[in-house]
Motif scaffolding. Structure first.
Motif, PDB file in Angstrom:
ATOM      1  N   ALA A   1      19.954 -28.517   0.689  1.00 29.89           N
ATOM      2  CA  ALA A   1      19.131 -28.739   1.270  1.00 29.89           C
ATOM      3  C   ALA A   1      19.806 -31.512   1.219  1.00 29.89           C
ATOM      4  O   ALA A   1      19.554 -31.627   1.800  1.00 29.89           O
TER       5      ALA A   1
ATOM      6  N   TYR B   1      23.018 -31.381   1.997  1.00 30.15           N
ATOM      7  CA  TYR B   1      23.114 -31.749   3.392  1.00 30.15           C
ATOM      8  C   TYR B   1      22.057 -32.876   3.678  1.00 30.15           C
ATOM      9  O   TYR B   1      22.538 -34.170   4.935  1.00 30.15           O
ATOM     10  N   ILE B   2      20.903 -33.631   2.927  1.00 29.04           N
ATOM     11  CA  ILE B   2      20.924 -34.216   4.324  1.00 29.04           C
ATOM     12  C   ILE B   2      21.016 -35.749   3.252  1.00 29.04           C
ATOM     13  O   ILE B   2      21.712 -36.291   4.457  1.00 29.04           O
TER      14      ILE B   2
ATOM     15  N   TRP C   1      21.493 -40.935  11.045  1.00 23.81           N
ATOM     16  CA  TRP C   1      20.049 -40.746  11.190  1.00 23.81           C
ATOM     17  C   TRP C   1      19.721 -42.115  11.106  1.00 23.81           C
ATOM     18  O   TRP C   1      19.754 -43.256   9.896  1.00 23.81           O
TER      19      TRP C   1
ATOM     20  N   TRP D   1      12.917 -34.772   7.988  1.00 26.83           N
ATOM     21  CA  TRP D   1      13.359 -33.301   7.202  1.00 26.83           C
ATOM     22  C   TRP D   1      13.054 -33.446   5.814  1.00 26.83           C
ATOM     23  O   TRP D   1      12.730 -32.510   5.657  1.00 26.83           O
TER      24      TRP D   1
ATOM     25  N   LEU E   1      10.519 -29.803   5.657  1.00 26.13           N
ATOM     26  CA  LEU E   1      11.273 -29.196   4.130  1.00 26.13           C
ATOM     27  C   LEU E   1      10.443 -29.250   2.983  1.00 26.13           C
ATOM     28  O   LEU E   1      10.591 -27.202   2.461  1.00 26.13           O
TER      29      LEU E   1
ATOM     30  N   ARG F   1      11.537 -27.108  14.288  1.00 22.25           N
ATOM     31  CA  ARG F   1      12.280 -27.918  14.440  1.00 22.25           C
ATOM     32  C   ARG F   1      13.335 -27.112  12.544  1.00 22.25           C
ATOM     33  O   ARG F   1      13.881 -28.100  12.193  1.00 22.25           O
TER      34      ARG F   1
ATOM     35  N   ASN G   1      15.872 -24.615  12.649  1.00 24.10           N
ATOM     36  CA  ASN G   1      17.091 -25.364  12.402  1.00 24.10           C
ATOM     37  C   ASN G   1      17.562 -26.025  11.096  1.00 24.10           C
ATOM     38  O   ASN G   1      18.508 -25.682  11.242  1.00 24.10           O
ATOM     39  N   ARG G   2      16.589 -26.751  10.625  1.00 21.97           N
ATOM     40  CA  ARG G   2      16.774 -27.235   9.777  1.00 21.97           C
ATOM     41  C   ARG G   2      17.544 -25.865   8.557  1.00 21.97           C
ATOM     42  O   ARG G   2      17.931 -26.591   7.852  1.00 21.97           O
TER      43      ARG G   2
END
Length: 408
Positions: free
Chosen positions: A104, A107-108, A115, A123, A127, A165, A168-169
């Motif tokens: 994760a 990915y961020i 973003w 995000w 998380l 959300r 989806n994340r």
């Protein structure tokens, strides 16, 4: 017989290739770096296999490595193919040790440059709050539907927007893990045809921001003029500019071109991550001049002078007013209602004033105007109304085509 000596390898600096015999070569580049190569033939093809860089790999170590490669060739194995296989196996082992939280984070880090700062923070917070306590230490390959449900079920009906959300994340992170060969099979966080059959239907309600009427906005602006303080000036500017709370609180002096009367807000400070130009009117300039000299960077510094005004400060200033008022964001709705009902301004100009996207991708590719001068005329009308002008106005700028009753 070997040709190189340890002293030669250490002292030689001239670029070139120096053979030690039986395929071992010392290559010196123009920048002075020295690399060991093993040159050999296999299956009728020639290969150059990198052993390592000097002095990390000395002459003795390079010879031992070359001996090992010759032994592999004698057994019918291509050393280059063997080395590639070992690397792939090592990468597979490393991937098997990566936890969902690590993936994760990757990915961020990969997507965050596109973003806004706020979106990245959302995000990370969502998380950390809801996902990592459940599956953070699990390998992406081990996350299954039950694990995803364990994350979502406690929040699915309680905080539905956040839950959607979060789902989806999780799905995006697991898709990325699959692309990096860290998992196989279907994504357990997939919605359509999967989780939509396992989770209850959410009751979606849309609650608009409390918004003042245009008449109430006029009264609010009038009362703010009599209140001292940075927050009151920021509240005035939010009504006049119809910008979002954070865009006004975070305003910085370098963004302002007073010669051309333009305030340019960079993409990282905008919700849609696109540069937005704001026409500076006389009324806005009056407010801005009142805070000149307060800080070298921020128009509206916080009490300690070390950053911008906090996001809740404008709301606190508005709460002191006698006139009915909503939240700061509600003035955007107030403006849009006024523009639709009391002016003939085209819809796209009104939407652009609010920094909304006004076209699909194809149309936007051809129409790249931000209607700056037309918006300047519109904002002058808005300020005239707020100052006590007529309740219904027409545009004096004939360059703006008339549109009757535009839809908001």
């Amino acid at each position: 017989m070997s040709k190189l000596t340890a002293a030669f390898v250490k002292d030689q600096t001239s670029p070139g290739s120096y053979g030690d015999g039986r395929g071992l070569i010392l290559k010196i580049r123009k920048n002075g770096t020295k690399t060991w190569l093993f040159r050999y033939s296999f299956g009728g093809d020639r290969f150059d296999l990198t052993i390592g860089a000097y002095p990390g790999v000395g002459l003795k170590e390079a010879r031992l490595a070359a001996d090992e490669y010759r032994l592999q060739i004698a057994k019918g194995t291509n050393p280059q193919a063997e080395k590639r296989q070992q690397r792939l196996e090592a990468e597979a082992v490393n991937r098997s040790r990566v936890a969902f939280e690590d993936e994760a984070g990757r990915y961020i880090a990969t997507h965050a440059p596109a973003w806004s700062k706020k979106h990245r923070q959302q995000w990370e917070n969502s998380l950390a709050d809801y996902v990592f306590p459940v599956i953070g230490t699990m390998r992406p390959a081990d996350v299954d539907t039950d694990d995803v449900l364990e994350v979502l079920e406690p929040i699915w009906l309680k905080i539905p927007v956040t839950a959607r959300r979060v789902r989806n994340r999780i799905e995006l992170v697991l898709d990325a893990a699959k692309a990096r060969k860290m998992r196989e099979g279907e994504n357990p966080a997939r919605w359509r045809g999967h989780l939509d059959k396992l989770l209850p239907k959410q009751i979606r309600t849309s609650v608009p921001f409390p918004a003042a009427t245009p008449i109430e906005a006029r009264a609010s602006l009038s009362q703010l003029d009599s209140i001292d303080g940075i927050a009151a000036r920021a509240a005035e500017l939010i009504i006049l500019s119809v910008l979002r709370n954070g865009e006004v609180c975070g305003a910085q002096w370098p963004e302002f071109d007073f010669g051309n009367r333009i305030w340019t807000i960079p993409p990282e400070r905008m919700k849609n991550n696109r540069t937005h130009r704001v026409p500076i009117t006389d009324r806005m300039l009056e407010v801005i001049n009142q805070v000149k000299g307060e800080h070298s960077v921020w128009l509206f510094p916080n009490a300690r002078g070390k950053g911008p005004l906090p996001s809740n400060a404008i709301g606190r200033a508005l709460s002191k007013l006698k006139a009915p008022q909503g939240v700061p964001h509600g003035f955007r709705s107030t403006f849009r209602t006024w523009a639709a009902e009391d002016t003939s301004v085209p819809r796209e100009v009104c939407e652009m004033a609010l920094a909304h996207r006004v076209a699909g991708k194809v149309e936007a590719a051809y129409n790249r105007s931000d209607f700056l001068e037309k918006r300047r005329s519109l904002m002058e009308l808005w300020h005239s109304y707020l100052s006590g002008g007529a309740g219904s106005v027409e545009l004096e700028d004939s360059s703006i085509p008339s549109q009757t009753n535009p839809s908001p």
